[in-house]
Scaffold this motif. Structure first.
Motif, short mmCIF file in Angstrom:
data_model
loop_
_atom_site.label_atom_id
_atom_site.label_comp_id
_atom_site.label_asym_id
_atom_site.label_seq_id
_atom_site.Cartn_x
_atom_site.Cartn_y
_atom_site.Cartn_z
N HIS A 62 3.31 -8.76 3.47
CA HIS A 62 2.93 -9.69 4.47
C HIS A 62 3.84 -10.97 4.88
O HIS A 62 4.04 -11.33 6.13
N PRO A 110 0.27 -0.94 9.58
CA PRO A 110 0.44 -0.29 8.36
C PRO A 110 1.81 0.50 8.29
O PRO A 110 2.56 0.33 7.21
N ASN A 128 -2.16 -5.43 -4.86
CA ASN A 128 -2.40 -6.55 -3.74
C ASN A 128 -1.37 -7.53 -3.78
O ASN A 128 -1.29 -8.30 -2.83
N GLU A 135 -10.00 0.34 -1.40
CA GLU A 135 -9.08 -0.49 -1.03
C GLU A 135 -7.78 -0.01 -0.76
O GLU A 135 -7.24 -0.47 0.22
N ASP A 190 -7.79 1.82 2.50
CA ASP A 190 -8.03 1.53 3.63
C ASP A 190 -6.96 0.58 4.39
O ASP A 190 -6.72 0.19 5.43
N THR A 191 -5.84 0.52 3.64
CA THR A 191 -4.66 -0.29 3.87
C THR A 191 -3.69 0.53 4.84
O THR A 191 -3.12 0.17 5.83
N LEU A 240 1.41 -6.45 -1.48
CA LEU A 240 0.79 -6.52 -0.14
C LEU A 240 1.04 -8.06 0.48
O LEU A 240 1.56 -8.13 1.49
#
Length: 243
Positions: free
Chosen positions: A95, A107, A88, A134, A137-138, A91
């Motif tokens: 971002h 994605p 995370n 999780e 789902d990304t 990620l």
């Protein structure tokens, strides 16, 4: 520091190094690491490793350069209790990079940004709930990659995968009890396999043998952990743990 390095003034280098180490904190270590020369990076990495969970959640983590990010993620000494936390954090870093470069978030664009970091993630060390929930789902992992990790699990590690699957050599885990029935103590850690599964009473699973003397002088011995797997009876008494 610049002058000490440029003119190789050993005494000044030592004093600058000492000063920086004394001032290191969660709030500034990422900035120091970004700006550091090779000779100081080891000291900063040691601090990051010990305080990993706080550092990867700090605001400045997303400002790290990609080489410094890779150095952190691939470290075997990174003291994290859950690999999903690392994923995370990466990620969020990705971002931030996309926003900085005015690239639309998708994605595909996110995967392209963290492509170099992705293979060194310890996906095989995550729980199935984390991977298929999780992470899946990304949209960052392909069906083939998900299959590869599942086969690695099913074959007990005897399946080739490009992802890192060695456990980190964690130096520090905070298992500090705060209140009855919380999820912070050593008993919960053992019973949940380090937080990777639902809690199972370790006395029933055989993961822990717990013994105590008497609760009071002359009283009969009572079990510390109940045989009822739905309850954990915590008593504040001295224990002798045998694992």
């Amino acid at each position: 520091m610049y002058c000490a390095q440029k003119y190789q003034i050993e005494g000044l280098l030592v004093e600058c190094s000492r000063f920086i180490k004394e001032k290191l904190s969660i709030a500034n270590v990422c900035k120091f690491l970004n700006d550091s020369e090779v000779w100081m990076s080891a000291a900063f990495m040691k601090f990051v490793s010990v305080h990993a969970e706080e550092v990867i959640q700090s605001p400045d983590f997303i400002t790290l350069s990609k080489p410094k990010l890779v150095n952190i993620i691939e470290s075997d000494l990174l003291a994290v209790s859950d690999e999903l936390q690392v994923f995370n954090a990466v990620l969020e870093w990705g971002h931030a990079r996309l926003r900085e470069n005015a690239i639309d978030l998708s994605p595909a664009s996110l995967r392209a940004e963290i492509e170099e970091v992705n293979p060194i993630h310890s996906f095989p060390l995550m729980s199935s709930e984390q991977l298929l929930g999780e992470v899946n789902d990304t949209g960052l992992l392909t069906p083939k990659e998900i299959y590869e990790i599942i086969m690695f699990w099913q074959k007990g590690g005897n399946f080739d995968t490009k992802f890192v699957h060695r456990s980190r050599k964690m130096r520090y885990i905070d298992l500090r009890y705060q209140q009855d029935f919380d999820e912070n103590g050593v008993v919960y850690w053992i019973g949940s396999k380090g937080g990777s599964q639902s809690f199972v009473n370790p006395a029933n699973s055989g993961d822990s043998t717990n013994q105590m003397s008497t609760t009071e002088m002359g009283n009969a011995t009572k079990p510390y952990i109940s045989n009822d797997s739905t309850k954990l009876h915590e008593q504040r008494h001295k224990l002798d743990y045998e694992h």
